[in-house]
Design an enzyme around this catalytic site. Sequence first.
Site, PDB file in Angstrom:
ATOM      1  N   ASP A 326       0.858  -1.181   0.000  1.00 16.11           N
ATOM      2  CA  ASP A 326       0.000   0.000   0.000  1.00 16.11           C
ATOM      3  C   ASP A 326       0.889   1.224   0.000  1.00 16.11           C
ATOM      4  OD1 ASP A 326      -2.389  -1.287   0.090  1.00 16.11           O
ATOM      5  OD2 ASP A 326      -2.499  -1.337   2.274  1.00 16.11           O
ATOM      6  N   ASP A 613      -5.017  -3.257   5.050  1.00 16.87           N
ATOM      7  CA  ASP A 613      -5.432  -2.813   6.378  1.00 16.87           C
ATOM      8  C   ASP A 613      -6.946  -2.841   6.562  1.00 16.87           C
ATOM      9  OD1 ASP A 613      -5.978  -0.774   4.649  1.00 16.87           O
ATOM     10  OD2 ASP A 613      -4.637   0.683   5.570  1.00 16.87           O
ATOM     11  N   ASP A 617      -9.801  -6.000   2.608  1.00 15.33           N
ATOM     12  CA  ASP A 617      -8.499  -6.497   2.174  1.00 15.33           C
ATOM     13  C   ASP A 617      -8.294  -7.966   2.535  1.00 15.33           C
ATOM     14  OD1 ASP A 617      -7.631  -4.212   0.960  1.00 15.33           O
ATOM     15  OD2 ASP A 617      -6.727  -3.385   2.771  1.00 15.33           O
TER      16      ASP A 617
END
Length: 885
Positions: A326, A613, A617
Amino acid sequence: MWFSKTQEEVLRELGVDRATGLSSEEAKARLEKYGRNKLKGKPKKSLAALFFDQLKDMLIYVLLGAALITMIIGEYVDAVIILLVVVLNAIIGVVQEYKAEKAIEALQQMTTPKALVRRDGQVKEVNSEEVVPGDIVIIDAGRYIPADLRLIDSANLQIEESALTGESVPSDKDAEAIFDDPKTGIGDRSNMAFMSTLATYGRGEGVVVATAMDTEIGKIAKILDEDNEEMTPLQKRLDELGRILGFIAIGICVLIFVISLFQKRDLFEMFLTAISLAVAAIPEGLAAIVAIVLALGVQRMSKINAIVKKLPAVETLGSVNIICSDKTGTLTQNKMTVVKYYTLNNLKDVPAEGSNFSASQDEAELIKTFVLCSDATYENGQGTGDPTEVALVVLGNRYNLEKNELNSKHQRVAEKPFDSDRKLMSTLNVEGNGYRVHTKGAIDNILKISTHALVNGKRVPLTEEMKANYLKSADEMSDNALRVLGAAYKDTDSMISPEEMEKDLTVIGFVGMIDPPRLEVKDSIRVAKMAGITPVMITGDHKNTAVAIAKELGIADSIDQSITGAEIDQLSDEEFSKKINSLRVFARVSPEHKVKIVRAFKAQGNIVSMTGDGVNDAPSLKYADIGVAMGITGTDVSKGASDMILTDDNFTTIVHAIEEGRNIYNNIKKSVIFLLSCNLGEVITIFASILFFWPVPLMPTQILWINLITDTLPAIALGVDPGDSDIMKKKPRNPKESFFAKGAGLRAIIGGVLIGALTLLAFFFGLREHGYTLGSENIPEEVLIYARTMSFVVLAASQLFYSLTMRNPVKSIFRIGLFSNKYLIGAIVVGIFLQLMVISVPFLAGAFNLHNLSLNDWGIVILLALIPLAANEIIKIFMRKTERD
Ligand code: ADP
Ligand code: MG
């Protein structure tokens, strides 16, 4: 029944004020009274139980049988030694298991979920085990419910209660509901939330009505038996190998016994020899050593902020060649600051410092929408909540548009929470006599749902040309690595439902915020690339913003290496998978794209790690070879689905973890190869002597003793060898690669053959000194004792020395530092000391049938014992040469 009572009754009964929560003292007192909020697990095994567990082993039975027989025959000394070996073995086993268990326990402590509670009027994060009845618990999407709660507030709250009801579709919750029927089923109590269930959407608050075993889940699971002793692929393979080698060893022992029967040797002694050899040769220590090396490794990794939840992950880490990360918070600092804002044709910088700025009418509307549509807070220099929103609240403060003031003037009556698919968030607030929707989110999405624009205080229809102007300015900001967030509003006379909020809006403008990259990440990316690992960026942010940051960090070189979620949707799985190896940046993606990305990478034969997170996900984390969850910003769901948790949310930690993973794997390999060489050496010594009609160079008790010394400490010490400084200059390990590839197996054989041959040679020297040879008949007992002592020393010492050279397959021991593994040096010193002790203390020497050597012979045996080490070092020289060529 809590669900039949009103909120006020519940709060009164539990003695708590909803606005301030319990005081810390009260919470402490209640914790004493009600106990910790955890479900009782399996009762722990006592040390004694652990000890007796160790004895439940086939080999131990054999040894105990042997001890009994020696006792019957009257060889009491041998019996005592055998029993001693059994006890020592068990003690070592207990210590190993205990250490491994402690390490795992400490990790479990670190991964217990946290709960948000209101105490002393403030929201605090506490360990969910410290939640007590009466606590006010704050619930948001992605969190586990820490105890049974009666809800006192809910906004679109949905909770997935499959742990309790088996129903996997989340149920809608409503704090206002009251159920009079006492038989209302658990699944229907929409004003309650239950321990161990999971908030998947919305927000809420509840007061704790039951904790620990008093909760609904506690009642079901009176004893929770969570046995997740998952074996790693390596452990499984080694287990199998151990079993095969075990059978081979037993076969050889039987063979030895049968041959010696024909040779008319002393039956009883040969029986004991065969048993001792079986004990020495069967690599029963393998599993224990791998387990303890893994456990210690995992403990070490937790100190560098990587919590490994599943042991197999340690191994897989060493093979990872793609890190999907990310952007926000992992590659960047997640410390947002608004630096620019834009209302139509009007771009302004936010001054770097100072406050009390005044804003034009449009600008004030822009900031007001941003502030009202934020859940974050910022007080006394401290922000809580989403950093994107903190930046907006800070912006409001600087322009005299305080969040608290605005909120009291425009009370929030409804909301539609942010989610990473829509990339929007909306609230409905009081505005004059009516209501106003405030929406913020990705500017492209805002423009899609807007029909009007606010220009100089007037609502005008949004034309294509105006849209183009907005987008052009937004792109410019993105190109400069700014995160762009748009705002829009709409007025209504009456309350509207969340479904109707996000359409026909009036766009106001947008802001650009910086989120500086983490300083250390650039270096880590270089290290990763050198180690044959490709880092890629995954983000919900705009493509240009993402590429700008990726370039800065060295992840990508050009915009051609990027793709957006929408573009991914245009491609078939096959097309995407063909293209994927050239891509470095995935922008404007949603969580379901992450699954596609992982799948495509895996289809190309990559070993993929993926960070995440959010609630959504979880699938991609599960699907990735290594799912990595964020310890700070991550939801409980993502942590639950992951293999590893980063306690600092930092990309750099992933790279460190991979390095550790590679080292741990190599260390296990070293221990195993070492153990196998040693065992092979012992087998060869005995087998050859029997085969060639020689006297056996080692007594059964001597074999047991050497096995005890070499199989334990040095093997473990190799397992905790300090990492190789060049480990990140090599390509990732092919997961299919055999443990014995690259000459490792051959080396184990060479080592074993040498150790065995030299032991026999020492025996031969000992005999020859006294005028006998291996083939002589009627060798006197004293001569045998002397010669056996020589082989006894060589066998033990050559193994101890050999452990040193096993530390690296190619680098010389001087290069890696002779003394750089203190544990190994310690293990060798202890081994030699024990060896000297049994030879020179008369009482022990008598028991083990040993005799002290002449100085000259000490020289000979030490020289012989050094040969396997020297030989392996010479092989390394050739290896280095071929590696260079
Ligand atoms: P990332 O974490 O990769 O930056 P996010 O899913 O957090 O991606 O954000 C994606 C986009 O959603 C952002 O570029 C922004 O436009 C929008 N966004 C992010 N946070 C919020 C929020 N709190 N409210 C509204 N929109 C947001
Ligand atoms: Mg985010």
